[in-house]
Design an enzyme around this catalytic site. Structure first.
Site, PDB file in Angstrom:
ATOM      1  N   GLY A 116       0.839  -1.199   0.000  1.00 25.38           N
ATOM      2  CA  GLY A 116       0.000   0.000   0.000  1.00 25.38           C
ATOM      3  C   GLY A 116       0.874   1.250   0.000  1.00 25.38           C
ATOM      4  CD  GLN A 117      -1.424   6.625  -0.388  1.00 22.43           C
ATOM      5  OE1 GLN A 117      -0.718   7.410  -1.002  1.00 22.43           O
ATOM      6  NE2 GLN A 117      -2.659   6.918  -0.056  1.00 22.43           N
TER       7      GLN A 117
ATOM      8  CG  ASP B 160      -7.457 -12.631   1.803  1.00 24.08           C
ATOM      9  OD1 ASP B 160      -7.827 -11.500   2.190  1.00 24.08           O
ATOM     10  OD2 ASP B 160      -8.131 -13.335   1.027  1.00 24.08           O
TER      11      ASP B 160
ATOM     12  CE1 TYR C 282     -10.971   3.528   5.015  1.00 20.44           C
ATOM     13  CE2 TYR C 282     -11.406   5.830   5.533  1.00 20.44           C
ATOM     14  CZ  TYR C 282     -10.516   4.774   5.389  1.00 20.44           C
ATOM     15  OH  TYR C 282      -9.172   4.992   5.618  1.00 20.44           O
TER      16      TYR C 282
ATOM     17  CD1 TRP D 257      -8.122  14.308   4.441  1.00 19.76           C
ATOM     18  CD2 TRP D 257      -7.611  16.120   3.232  1.00 19.76           C
ATOM     19  NE1 TRP D 257      -9.217  15.131   4.432  1.00 19.76           N
ATOM     20  CE2 TRP D 257      -8.938  16.251   3.703  1.00 19.76           C
ATOM     21  CE3 TRP D 257      -7.083  17.150   2.456  1.00 19.76           C
ATOM     22  CZ2 TRP D 257      -9.726  17.358   3.420  1.00 19.76           C
ATOM     23  CZ3 TRP D 257      -7.862  18.266   2.182  1.00 19.76           C
ATOM     24  CH2 TRP D 257      -9.168  18.364   2.653  1.00 19.76           C
TER      25      TRP D 257
HETATM   26  N1  LIG Z   1      -5.237   7.005   2.101  1.00 14.47           N
HETATM   27  C1  LIG Z   1      -5.710   7.913   2.960  1.00 14.47           C
HETATM   28  O1  LIG Z   1      -6.017   9.048   2.588  1.00 14.47           O
HETATM   29  C2  LIG Z   1      -5.839   7.581   4.417  1.00 14.47           C
HETATM   30  C3  LIG Z   1      -6.356   8.564   5.285  1.00 14.47           C
HETATM   31  C4  LIG Z   1      -6.486   8.258   6.649  1.00 14.47           C
HETATM   32  C5  LIG Z   1      -6.108   7.015   7.115  1.00 14.47           C
HETATM   33  N2  LIG Z   1      -5.620   6.085   6.239  1.00 14.47           N
HETATM   34  C6  LIG Z   1      -5.262   4.767   6.789  1.00 14.47           C
HETATM   35  O2  LIG Z   1      -3.867   4.570   6.591  1.00 14.47           O
HETATM   36  C7  LIG Z   1      -3.600   3.182   6.399  1.00 14.47           C
HETATM   37  C8  LIG Z   1      -2.786   2.993   5.137  1.00 14.47           C
HETATM   38  O3  LIG Z   1      -3.554   3.484   4.030  1.00 14.47           O
HETATM   39  P1  LIG Z   1      -2.988   3.576   2.552  1.00 14.47           P
HETATM   40  O4  LIG Z   1      -3.372   4.896   2.021  1.00 14.47           O
HETATM   41  O5  LIG Z   1      -1.558   3.151   2.506  1.00 14.47           O
HETATM   42  O6  LIG Z   1      -3.908   2.479   1.843  1.00 14.47           O
HETATM   43  P2  LIG Z   1      -3.706   1.718   0.474  1.00 14.47           P
HETATM   44  O7  LIG Z   1      -2.682   2.385  -0.353  1.00 14.47           O
HETATM   45  O8  LIG Z   1      -5.072   1.494  -0.076  1.00 14.47           O
HETATM   46  O9  LIG Z   1      -3.102   0.325   0.941  1.00 14.47           O
HETATM   47  C9  LIG Z   1      -3.865  -0.602   1.648  1.00 14.47           C
HETATM   48  C10 LIG Z   1      -3.247  -1.963   1.440  1.00 14.47           C
HETATM   49  O10 LIG Z   1      -4.099  -2.920   2.078  1.00 14.47           O
HETATM   50  C11 LIG Z   1      -4.111  -4.050   1.277  1.00 14.47           C
HETATM   51  N3  LIG Z   1      -5.280  -4.884   1.474  1.00 14.47           N
HETATM   52  C12 LIG Z   1      -6.556  -4.616   1.133  1.00 14.47           C
HETATM   53  N4  LIG Z   1      -7.336  -5.674   1.398  1.00 14.47           N
HETATM   54  C13 LIG Z   1      -6.535  -6.626   1.916  1.00 14.47           C
HETATM   55  C14 LIG Z   1      -6.736  -7.942   2.372  1.00 14.47           C
HETATM   56  N5  LIG Z   1      -7.934  -8.540   2.324  1.00 14.47           N
HETATM   57  N6  LIG Z   1      -5.689  -8.640   2.845  1.00 14.47           N
HETATM   58  C15 LIG Z   1      -4.449  -8.082   2.860  1.00 14.47           C
HETATM   59  N7  LIG Z   1      -4.185  -6.847   2.438  1.00 14.47           N
HETATM   60  C16 LIG Z   1      -5.217  -6.123   1.968  1.00 14.47           C
HETATM   61  C17 LIG Z   1      -4.103  -3.519  -0.135  1.00 14.47           C
HETATM   62  O11 LIG Z   1      -3.670  -4.532  -1.003  1.00 14.47           O
HETATM   63  P3  LIG Z   1      -3.978  -4.422  -2.582  1.00 14.47           P
HETATM   64  O12 LIG Z   1      -3.232  -3.244  -3.055  1.00 14.47           O
HETATM   65  O13 LIG Z   1      -3.456  -5.733  -3.100  1.00 14.47           O
HETATM   66  O14 LIG Z   1      -5.452  -4.259  -2.682  1.00 14.47           O
HETATM   67  C18 LIG Z   1      -3.126  -2.364  -0.039  1.00 14.47           C
HETATM   68  O15 LIG Z   1      -1.803  -2.766  -0.325  1.00 14.47           O
HETATM   69  C19 LIG Z   1      -4.974   2.496   6.376  1.00 14.47           C
HETATM   70  O16 LIG Z   1      -5.263   2.002   7.671  1.00 14.47           O
HETATM   71  C20 LIG Z   1      -5.942   3.623   6.067  1.00 14.47           C
HETATM   72  O17 LIG Z   1      -7.244   3.359   6.560  1.00 14.47           O
HETATM   73  C21 LIG Z   1      -5.463   6.336   4.915  1.00 14.47           C
END
Ligand SMILES: NC(=O)c1ccc[n+]([C@@H]2O[C@H](COP(=O)([O-])OP(=O)(O)OC[C@H]3O[C@@H](n4cnc5c(N)ncnc54)[C@H](OP(=O)(O)O)[C@@H]3O)[C@@H](O)[C@H]2O)c1
Length: 300
Positions: free
Chosen positions: A14-15, A44, A133, A158
């Site tokens: 993930g990012q 998973d 969400y 964000w």
């Molecule tokens: N992005 C935002 O703006 C934001 C804001 C506030 C908080 N957050 C929190 O920060 C954290 C990191 O977010 P991020 O932006 O890095 O999210 P992201 O880029 O969407 O990455 C999430 C990762 O989780 C993996 N994933 C999804 N379903 C899964 C499953 N069933 N089993 C194993 N892995 C799974 C995804 O794999 P695939 O790529 O293979 O689907 C992806 O690599 C999260 O907890 C998010 O809720 C994010």
């Protein structure tokens, strides 16, 4: 604990996870677990037995969970999936971590709040999520915070970076394709660079693993974002300026950009608790954005 602590990083593709693979490397031996299992074990979160197997086989000294169901609008039509990944799987992790006495660091979101406020949210403000969400992420927080696990839950907001699906990369693509964009100007928050979040995560974990801070004393919920606040329109405008595009951007109200999930109008987080507990502050969002833009490949 092993000489070099074993860090099980879930969601390493993930990012935030991708940045963590780099920033955690000096802190311990990183075991990158992802759906694809390209760099480490396949995991998973929809399958509790897969979570248990990876946890037991890797015998971590600490777990970082950067995986989540993050498709905010899609979650409205897939609530069971979002619940399973964002809450039920975290419950399984909490049980495993408590049973093995292994600390867990997990991320949550500003979308646990309704946005009906006029000052930055503190950790003790009552959450009131308005989307699937937000509700499922709140349930995930509680699964850890109400468990016996030594958990650190970092609420952030964000998130953007040079990789993954995020507002910065979306805007840069649109600037190349369009002459004019209309961007929501009545939702205010704090853009947070995934790299900065990963940097402070590494420092917090280092402090925990070396005993510089006592996890039993510091465990709990923290707000961690860049400093400052801006609307999506203001953020888009700063991206346009920083990347030297001349696409015209017009501010619009949320009512002119209907989306399946409701979002808070104001979700700025007060980061005082994190700053005073760990002595760490993320820079102003503009400063981070400028550094992130410098990091982008030239063709952007
Ligand atoms: N992005 C935002 O703006 C934001 C804001 C506030 C908080 N957050 C929190 O920060 C954290 C990191 O977010 P991020 O932006 O890095 O999210 P992201 O880029 O969407 O990455 C999430 C990762 O989780 C993996 N994933 C999804 N379903 C899964 C499953 N069933 N089993 C194993 N892995 C799974 C995804 O794999 P695939 O790529 O293979 O689907 C992806 O690599 C999260 O907890 C998010 O809720 C994010």
């Amino acid at each position: 604990m092993s000489d070099v602590p074993r860090i099980l990083l879930i969601g390493s593709d993930g990012q935030v996870g991708w940045e963590l693979r780099r920033t955690l490397a000096p802190v311990g031996h990183v075991i990158p677990a992802s759906m694809a299992g390209t760099a480490g074990p396949a995991i998973d979160l929809l399958d509790a037995s897969s979570v248990r197997r990876v946890f037991n086989e890797t015998a971590p000294d600490v777990v970082v969970n950067a995986a989540a169901y993050t498709a905010v609008d899609k979650a409205e039509s897939e609530p069971e999936l979002a619940q399973a990944i964002n809450a039920d799987a975290v419950h399984v992790l909490a049980e495993l971590a408590a049973g093995a006495d292994v600390p867990v660091l997990h991320y949550s979101t500003d979308f646990v709040f309704s946005g009906r406020t006029d000052r930055p949210y503190r950790e003790d403000d009552a959450p009131e999520p308005m989307s699937v969400y937000g509700k499922t992420k709140l349930a995930g927080e509680l699964a850890l915070l109400d468990s016996d696990a030594d958990a650190l839950v970092l609420r952030t907001a964000w998130v953007y970076g040079v990789r993954g699906r995020n507002f910065l990369l979306t805007m840069l693509n649109l600037f190349r394709e369009r002459n004019e964009l209309r961007i929501v100007d009545d939702q205010v928050g704090t853009p947070t660079w995934s790299r900065m979040l990963a940097e402070v995560t590494a420092q917090v974990l280092h402090a925990v693993l070396t005993g510089a801070v006592d996890i039993k004393q510091v465990k709990g919920l923290y707000h961690v974002t860049s400093s400052g606040a801006v609307s999506w329109f203001g953020f888009a405008d700063a991206i346009r300026e920083g990347s030297c595009h001349n696409c015209e951007i017009k501010p619009i109200p949320t009512s002119e950009y209907p989306a399946p999930a409701r979002r808070p109008a104001y979700s700025v987080l007060d980061t005082t608790k994190f700053r005073t507990t760990f002595g760490l502050t993320l820079p102003d969002w503009r400063q981070s954005l400028a550094m992130c833009i410098e990091d982008l490949p030239a063709q952007r």
